[in-house]
Scaffold this motif. Structure first.
Motif, PDB file in Angstrom:
ATOM      1  N   UNK A   1      -0.438   1.071   4.242  1.00  0.00           N
ATOM      2  CA  UNK A   1      -1.708   1.833   4.380  1.00  0.00           C
ATOM      3  C   UNK A   1      -1.418   2.165   5.566  1.00  0.00           C
ATOM      4  N   UNK A   2      -0.436   2.078   6.464  1.00  0.00           N
ATOM      5  CA  UNK A   2      -0.422   2.612   7.617  1.00  0.00           C
ATOM      6  C   UNK A   2       1.402   4.077   7.062  1.00  0.00           C
ATOM      7  N   UNK A   3       0.765   5.182   6.922  1.00  0.00           N
ATOM      8  CA  UNK A   3       2.085   6.209   6.939  1.00  0.00           C
ATOM      9  C   UNK A   3       2.876   5.618   8.037  1.00  0.00           C
ATOM     10  N   UNK A   4       2.969   5.901   9.413  1.00  0.00           N
ATOM     11  CA  UNK A   4       3.740   5.385  10.347  1.00  0.00           C
ATOM     12  C   UNK A   4       4.444   3.887   9.843  1.00  0.00           C
ATOM     13  N   UNK A   5       4.684   3.369   9.146  1.00  0.00           N
ATOM     14  CA  UNK A   5       5.072   2.145   8.231  1.00  0.00           C
ATOM     15  C   UNK A   5       5.339   2.448   7.406  1.00  0.00           C
ATOM     16  N   UNK A   6       6.251   3.625   7.120  1.00  0.00           N
ATOM     17  CA  UNK A   6       6.405   3.741   5.390  1.00  0.00           C
ATOM     18  C   UNK A   6       5.714   3.247   4.235  1.00  0.00           C
ATOM     19  N   UNK A   7       3.846   2.919   4.725  1.00  0.00           N
ATOM     20  CA  UNK A   7       2.654   3.437   3.769  1.00  0.00           C
ATOM     21  C   UNK A   7       2.422   4.314   2.566  1.00  0.00           C
ATOM     22  N   UNK A   8       1.926   3.629   1.820  1.00  0.00           N
ATOM     23  CA  UNK A   8       1.992   4.638   0.440  1.00  0.00           C
ATOM     24  C   UNK A   8       2.168   3.649  -0.752  1.00  0.00           C
ATOM     25  N   UNK A   9       1.948   4.878  -1.813  1.00  0.00           N
ATOM     26  CA  UNK A   9       1.967   3.457  -2.938  1.00  0.00           C
ATOM     27  C   UNK A   9       2.966   3.560  -3.764  1.00  0.00           C
ATOM     28  N   UNK A  10       4.428   4.865  -3.428  1.00  0.00           N
ATOM     29  CA  UNK A  10       5.102   4.924  -3.610  1.00  0.00           C
ATOM     30  C   UNK A  10       6.146   4.097  -3.289  1.00  0.00           C
ATOM     31  N   UNK A  11       6.240   4.020  -1.942  1.00  0.00           N
ATOM     32  CA  UNK A  11       7.104   3.926  -0.633  1.00  0.00           C
ATOM     33  C   UNK A  11       6.775   2.223  -1.465  1.00  0.00           C
ATOM     34  N   UNK A  12       6.126   1.733  -2.185  1.00  0.00           N
ATOM     35  CA  UNK A  12       5.641  -0.122  -1.662  1.00  0.00           C
ATOM     36  C   UNK A  12       5.875   0.077  -3.230  1.00  0.00           C
ATOM     37  N   UNK A  13       5.413   0.580  -4.059  1.00  0.00           N
ATOM     38  CA  UNK A  13       5.168  -0.126  -5.838  1.00  0.00           C
ATOM     39  C   UNK A  13       5.834   0.977  -6.363  1.00  0.00           C
ATOM     40  N   UNK A  14       6.558   1.862  -6.114  1.00  0.00           N
ATOM     41  CA  UNK A  14       7.203   2.238  -7.358  1.00  0.00           C
ATOM     42  C   UNK A  14       8.371   2.755  -7.318  1.00  0.00           C
ATOM     43  N   UNK A  15       8.600   1.752  -6.070  1.00  0.00           N
ATOM     44  CA  UNK A  15      10.156   1.392  -5.879  1.00  0.00           C
ATOM     45  C   UNK A  15      10.791   0.630  -7.399  1.00  0.00           C
ATOM     46  N   UNK A  16      10.106  -0.056  -7.715  1.00  0.00           N
ATOM     47  CA  UNK A  16      10.003  -0.711  -9.342  1.00  0.00           C
ATOM     48  C   UNK A  16       9.788  -0.542 -10.378  1.00  0.00           C
ATOM     49  N   UNK A  17       9.088   0.500 -10.503  1.00  0.00           N
ATOM     50  CA  UNK A  17       9.218   1.257 -11.758  1.00  0.00           C
ATOM     51  C   UNK A  17      10.555   1.927 -12.136  1.00  0.00           C
ATOM     52  N   UNK A  18      10.727   2.777 -10.804  1.00  0.00           N
ATOM     53  CA  UNK A  18      12.482   3.604 -10.714  1.00  0.00           C
ATOM     54  C   UNK A  18      13.079   2.925 -11.048  1.00  0.00           C
ATOM     55  N   UNK A  19      13.143   1.297 -10.019  1.00  0.00           N
ATOM     56  CA  UNK A  19      13.948   0.740 -10.856  1.00  0.00           C
ATOM     57  C   UNK A  19      14.458   0.276 -12.118  1.00  0.00           C
TER      58      UNK A  19
END
Length: 269
Positions: A41-59
Protein backbone atom coordinates in the motif's frame (compact mmCIF):
# COMPACT_ATOMS: atom_id res chain seq x y z
CA UNK A 1 0.46 -24.39 -15.05
CA UNK A 2 2.83 -26.50 -17.13
CA UNK A 3 0.13 -29.14 -17.55
CA UNK A 4 -2.34 -26.56 -18.87
CA UNK A 5 0.31 -25.32 -21.29
CA UNK A 6 0.87 -28.89 -22.46
CA UNK A 7 -2.86 -29.40 -23.00
CA UNK A 8 -3.09 -26.20 -25.03
CA UNK A 9 0.01 -27.02 -27.08
CA UNK A 10 -1.21 -30.56 -27.79
CA UNK A 11 -3.94 -29.22 -30.07
CA UNK A 12 -6.50 -31.50 -28.43
CA UNK A 13 -9.04 -28.67 -28.34
CA UNK A 14 -7.78 -26.67 -31.29
CA UNK A 15 -6.41 -23.15 -31.30
CA UNK A 16 -6.73 -20.69 -28.43
CA UNK A 17 -9.38 -18.03 -28.83
CA UNK A 18 -9.18 -16.17 -25.51
CA UNK A 19 -7.74 -16.39 -22.02
CA UNK A 20 -8.99 -14.97 -18.74
CA UNK A 21 -7.06 -14.97 -15.46
CA UNK A 22 -8.09 -13.54 -12.08
CA UNK A 23 -6.49 -13.14 -8.68
CA UNK A 24 -9.09 -11.58 -6.39
CA UNK A 25 -9.07 -11.46 -2.60
CA UNK A 26 -12.14 -10.38 -0.61
CA UNK A 27 -11.86 -7.40 1.70
CA UNK A 28 -12.00 -9.56 4.84
CA UNK A 29 -9.07 -11.70 3.65
CA UNK A 30 -6.99 -8.65 2.78
CA UNK A 31 -7.56 -7.09 6.20
CA UNK A 32 -6.51 -10.33 7.84
CA UNK A 33 -3.35 -10.82 5.74
CA UNK A 34 -2.00 -7.27 5.35
CA UNK A 35 -1.33 -4.48 7.82
CA UNK A 36 -2.25 -0.94 6.91
CA UNK A 37 1.43 0.01 6.48
CA UNK A 38 2.16 -3.04 4.31
CA UNK A 39 4.56 -2.43 1.41
CA UNK A 40 1.69 -3.25 -0.96
CA UNK A 41 0.00 0.00 0.00
CA UNK A 42 3.03 2.27 -0.29
CA UNK A 43 3.48 3.92 -3.67
CA UNK A 44 7.15 4.75 -3.13
CA UNK A 45 7.87 1.05 -2.53
CA UNK A 46 6.02 -0.18 -5.59
CA UNK A 47 2.60 -0.55 -4.00
CA UNK A 48 -0.60 -1.32 -5.85
CA UNK A 49 -2.60 -4.43 -6.71
CA UNK A 50 -1.16 -4.50 -10.22
CA UNK A 51 2.43 -4.30 -9.05
CA UNK A 52 1.89 -7.07 -6.50
CA UNK A 53 -0.93 -9.40 -7.58
CA UNK A 54 -1.26 -8.38 -11.22
CA UNK A 55 1.94 -10.19 -12.18
CA UNK A 56 0.37 -13.60 -11.52
CA UNK A 57 -2.59 -13.41 -13.92
CA UNK A 58 -0.38 -11.85 -16.58
CA UNK A 59 2.25 -14.57 -16.18
CA UNK A 60 -0.45 -17.25 -16.39
CA UNK A 61 -1.79 -15.79 -19.62
CA UNK A 62 1.64 -15.61 -21.19
CA UNK A 63 2.58 -19.11 -20.03
CA UNK A 64 -0.40 -21.00 -21.43
CA UNK A 65 -0.33 -19.12 -24.74
CA UNK A 66 3.42 -19.46 -25.22
CA UNK A 67 3.86 -15.67 -25.35
CA UNK A 68 6.74 -15.72 -22.90
CA UNK A 69 9.13 -13.29 -24.55
CA UNK A 70 7.18 -10.71 -26.53
CA UNK A 71 5.03 -8.36 -24.46
CA UNK A 72 1.28 -8.47 -25.17
CA UNK A 73 -0.38 -5.31 -26.42
CA UNK A 74 -2.48 -3.60 -23.74
CA UNK A 75 -5.84 -2.66 -25.25
CA UNK A 76 -7.61 -1.28 -22.16
CA UNK A 77 -7.33 -0.93 -18.40
CA UNK A 78 -9.78 0.05 -15.67
CA UNK A 79 -8.75 0.67 -12.08
CA UNK A 80 -10.29 1.30 -8.67
CA UNK A 81 -8.21 3.15 -6.10
CA UNK A 82 -7.38 1.76 -2.69
CA UNK A 83 -8.90 3.62 0.25
CA UNK A 84 -5.45 3.90 1.87
CA UNK A 85 -4.05 5.96 -1.02
CA UNK A 86 -6.69 6.29 -3.76
CA UNK A 87 -4.75 8.82 -5.84
CA UNK A 88 -1.74 6.55 -6.34
CA UNK A 89 -2.48 2.98 -5.26
CA UNK A 90 -4.86 0.71 -7.16
CA UNK A 91 -6.95 -1.78 -5.21
CA UNK A 92 -8.34 -3.37 -8.37
CA UNK A 93 -7.17 -3.48 -11.96
CA UNK A 94 -8.84 -5.06 -14.96
CA UNK A 95 -6.87 -5.09 -18.20
CA UNK A 96 -7.35 -6.51 -21.68
CA UNK A 97 -4.68 -7.59 -24.12
CA UNK A 98 -4.14 -8.51 -27.75
CA UNK A 99 -1.85 -11.49 -28.34
CA UNK A 100 -0.47 -13.02 -31.55
CA UNK A 101 -2.81 -15.03 -33.81
CA UNK A 102 -5.81 -12.86 -32.88
CA UNK A 103 -5.93 -14.23 -29.32
CA UNK A 104 -7.49 -11.90 -26.76
CA UNK A 105 -6.92 -11.98 -23.02
CA UNK A 106 -7.99 -10.24 -19.84
CA UNK A 107 -6.62 -10.13 -16.32
CA UNK A 108 -8.10 -9.01 -13.02
CA UNK A 109 -6.23 -8.30 -9.80
CA UNK A 110 -8.03 -7.12 -6.67
CA UNK A 111 -6.43 -6.90 -3.23
CA UNK A 112 -9.68 -6.41 -1.32
CA UNK A 113 -12.98 -6.60 -3.18
CA UNK A 114 -15.86 -5.43 -0.93
CA UNK A 115 -18.82 -7.53 0.12
CA UNK A 116 -22.11 -7.63 -1.73
CA UNK A 117 -25.79 -7.62 -0.93
CA UNK A 118 -27.47 -5.24 1.55
CA UNK A 119 -24.87 -2.73 2.77
CA UNK A 120 -22.13 -5.00 1.44
CA UNK A 121 -22.49 -7.31 4.43
CA UNK A 122 -22.18 -10.55 2.48
CA UNK A 123 -18.49 -11.46 2.04
CA UNK A 124 -17.02 -11.85 -1.40
CA UNK A 125 -15.34 -15.03 -2.61
CA UNK A 126 -11.71 -15.73 -3.46
CA UNK A 127 -11.17 -15.90 -7.23
CA UNK A 128 -7.94 -17.55 -8.39
CA UNK A 129 -8.99 -18.92 -11.75
CA UNK A 130 -7.48 -19.31 -15.20
CA UNK A 131 -9.84 -20.03 -18.10
CA UNK A 132 -8.71 -20.83 -21.64
CA UNK A 133 -11.30 -20.79 -24.42
CA UNK A 134 -10.32 -22.84 -27.48
CA UNK A 135 -11.97 -23.76 -30.76
CA UNK A 136 -12.95 -27.19 -29.44
CA UNK A 137 -13.71 -26.50 -25.81
CA UNK A 138 -12.40 -24.97 -22.59
CA UNK A 139 -9.67 -25.59 -20.05
CA UNK A 140 -9.90 -24.11 -16.56
CA UNK A 141 -7.42 -24.14 -13.71
CA UNK A 142 -8.41 -23.29 -10.16
CA UNK A 143 -5.62 -21.91 -7.96
CA UNK A 144 -2.84 -21.22 -10.43
CA UNK A 145 -1.02 -19.17 -7.77
CA UNK A 146 -0.44 -21.88 -5.16
CA UNK A 147 -1.32 -25.17 -6.88
CA UNK A 148 0.75 -27.15 -4.39
CA UNK A 149 -1.88 -26.51 -1.73
CA UNK A 150 -4.75 -27.59 -3.97
CA UNK A 151 -5.73 -27.17 -7.60
CA UNK A 152 -8.09 -28.53 -10.19
CA UNK A 153 -7.71 -28.67 -13.99
CA UNK A 154 -10.98 -29.14 -15.84
CA UNK A 155 -10.98 -30.03 -19.53
CA UNK A 156 -14.35 -29.51 -21.21
CA UNK A 157 -14.41 -30.47 -24.91
CA UNK A 158 -17.38 -29.41 -27.00
CA UNK A 159 -17.66 -33.02 -28.06
CA UNK A 160 -16.93 -35.85 -25.68
CA UNK A 161 -16.78 -36.23 -21.93
CA UNK A 162 -15.30 -33.64 -19.63
CA UNK A 163 -12.52 -34.63 -17.23
CA UNK A 164 -10.65 -33.30 -14.23
CA UNK A 165 -6.88 -33.56 -13.83
CA UNK A 166 -4.35 -32.89 -11.09
CA UNK A 167 -0.65 -32.28 -11.68
CA UNK A 168 1.23 -31.97 -8.40
CA UNK A 169 4.40 -33.39 -9.95
CA UNK A 170 5.86 -33.68 -13.45
CA UNK A 171 4.60 -36.47 -15.67
CA UNK A 172 7.92 -38.31 -15.32
CA UNK A 173 7.69 -38.23 -11.52
CA UNK A 174 10.01 -35.31 -10.79
CA UNK A 175 9.05 -33.14 -7.86
CA UNK A 176 6.87 -33.94 -4.89
CA UNK A 177 3.24 -33.31 -3.98
CA UNK A 178 4.37 -31.53 -0.82
CA UNK A 179 6.48 -28.99 -2.73
CA UNK A 180 5.30 -25.40 -2.93
CA UNK A 181 5.95 -23.19 -5.94
CA UNK A 182 8.84 -21.66 -3.96
CA UNK A 183 10.40 -25.12 -3.57
CA UNK A 184 10.25 -25.65 -7.33
CA UNK A 185 11.84 -22.23 -7.85
CA UNK A 186 14.62 -23.15 -5.43
CA UNK A 187 15.23 -26.39 -7.32
CA UNK A 188 15.49 -24.48 -10.59
CA UNK A 189 17.99 -22.04 -9.04
CA UNK A 190 20.14 -24.84 -7.64
CA UNK A 191 20.15 -26.63 -10.98
CA UNK A 192 21.17 -23.44 -12.77
CA UNK A 193 24.11 -22.60 -10.52
CA UNK A 194 25.24 -26.22 -10.53
CA UNK A 195 25.39 -26.23 -14.33
CA UNK A 196 22.36 -28.46 -14.83
CA UNK A 197 19.36 -27.71 -17.03
CA UNK A 198 16.49 -26.52 -14.79
CA UNK A 199 13.06 -28.07 -15.17
CA UNK A 200 11.71 -24.57 -15.64
CA UNK A 201 13.54 -21.29 -16.14
CA UNK A 202 12.28 -17.75 -16.61
CA UNK A 203 14.45 -15.82 -19.03
CA UNK A 204 15.39 -12.19 -18.20
CA UNK A 205 13.48 -10.97 -21.26
CA UNK A 206 10.29 -12.45 -19.82
CA UNK A 207 10.65 -10.58 -16.53
CA UNK A 208 11.53 -7.32 -18.30
CA UNK A 209 8.61 -7.49 -20.73
CA UNK A 210 6.29 -8.36 -17.84
CA UNK A 211 7.17 -5.12 -16.06
CA UNK A 212 6.95 -3.23 -19.34
CA UNK A 213 3.42 -4.58 -19.77
CA UNK A 214 2.43 -3.56 -16.23
CA UNK A 215 3.74 -0.06 -16.88
CA UNK A 216 1.62 0.14 -20.03
CA UNK A 217 -1.40 -1.09 -18.06
CA UNK A 218 -1.03 1.86 -15.70
CA UNK A 219 -0.66 4.20 -18.65
CA UNK A 220 -3.87 2.88 -20.21
CA UNK A 221 -6.00 3.01 -17.08
CA UNK A 222 -9.20 4.97 -17.31
CA UNK A 223 -11.43 6.32 -14.62
CA UNK A 224 -13.88 3.88 -13.06
CA UNK A 225 -17.45 4.89 -12.42
CA UNK A 226 -18.07 3.94 -8.82
CA UNK A 227 -21.14 4.00 -6.66
CA UNK A 228 -21.24 6.92 -4.26
CA UNK A 229 -22.94 4.62 -1.75
CA UNK A 230 -19.81 2.55 -1.17
CA UNK A 231 -17.41 4.46 1.07
CA UNK A 232 -14.68 1.84 0.54
CA UNK A 233 -14.36 2.80 -3.12
CA UNK A 234 -13.07 6.23 -3.98
CA UNK A 235 -13.32 7.60 -7.52
CA UNK A 236 -10.04 8.64 -9.07
CA UNK A 237 -9.31 12.20 -10.09
CA UNK A 238 -8.83 12.45 -13.84
CA UNK A 239 -5.82 14.75 -13.75
CA UNK A 240 -2.77 12.44 -13.54
CA UNK A 241 -3.22 9.08 -15.29
CA UNK A 242 -6.72 8.86 -13.81
CA UNK A 243 -5.13 9.25 -10.38
CA UNK A 244 -2.42 6.63 -10.91
CA UNK A 245 1.06 8.01 -11.59
CA UNK A 246 2.96 5.85 -14.07
CA UNK A 247 5.69 3.59 -12.73
CA UNK A 248 9.27 4.26 -13.78
CA UNK A 249 10.47 1.92 -16.53
CA UNK A 250 13.31 -0.46 -15.73
CA UNK A 251 16.72 0.33 -17.19
CA UNK A 252 18.01 -3.21 -16.68
CA UNK A 253 19.48 -4.92 -19.72
CA UNK A 254 20.27 -8.65 -19.70
CA UNK A 255 23.93 -9.58 -19.89
CA UNK A 256 25.21 -11.19 -23.05
CA UNK A 257 26.31 -14.79 -22.97
CA UNK A 258 29.96 -13.78 -23.36
CA UNK A 259 29.87 -11.58 -20.26
CA UNK A 260 28.41 -14.19 -17.93
CA UNK A 261 30.84 -16.39 -16.07
CA UNK A 262 30.39 -20.14 -16.46
CA UNK A 263 28.75 -21.51 -13.28
CA UNK A 264 30.41 -24.40 -11.44
CA UNK A 265 29.28 -27.85 -12.42
CA UNK A 266 28.33 -30.67 -10.11
CA UNK A 267 25.51 -32.97 -9.10
CA UNK A 268 25.08 -32.13 -5.42
CA UNK A 269 22.73 -29.35 -4.45
Amino acid sequence: MRRVRELVASGELGKVKSVQASLVLPYWVSRFLFLKDDVRFQYDLGGGATMDMGVYPLAAIRCVTGADISAPAVTSATAIGHSYDPARIDRRMHATYALPDSVTAESTADSGTPGWGPFGLLPGAIDINLNVSLEGGEISLFNFVAPGLYHSIKVKPKRGAARTEKAYTYADGRGDKSWSTYRYQLQAFVDKVQGRTPWEWIEPETSITTMDTLERVYAAVRIANLSAEDDLLITFARDVQAGLPPRVASSYKPETASSVATPPSGDAA
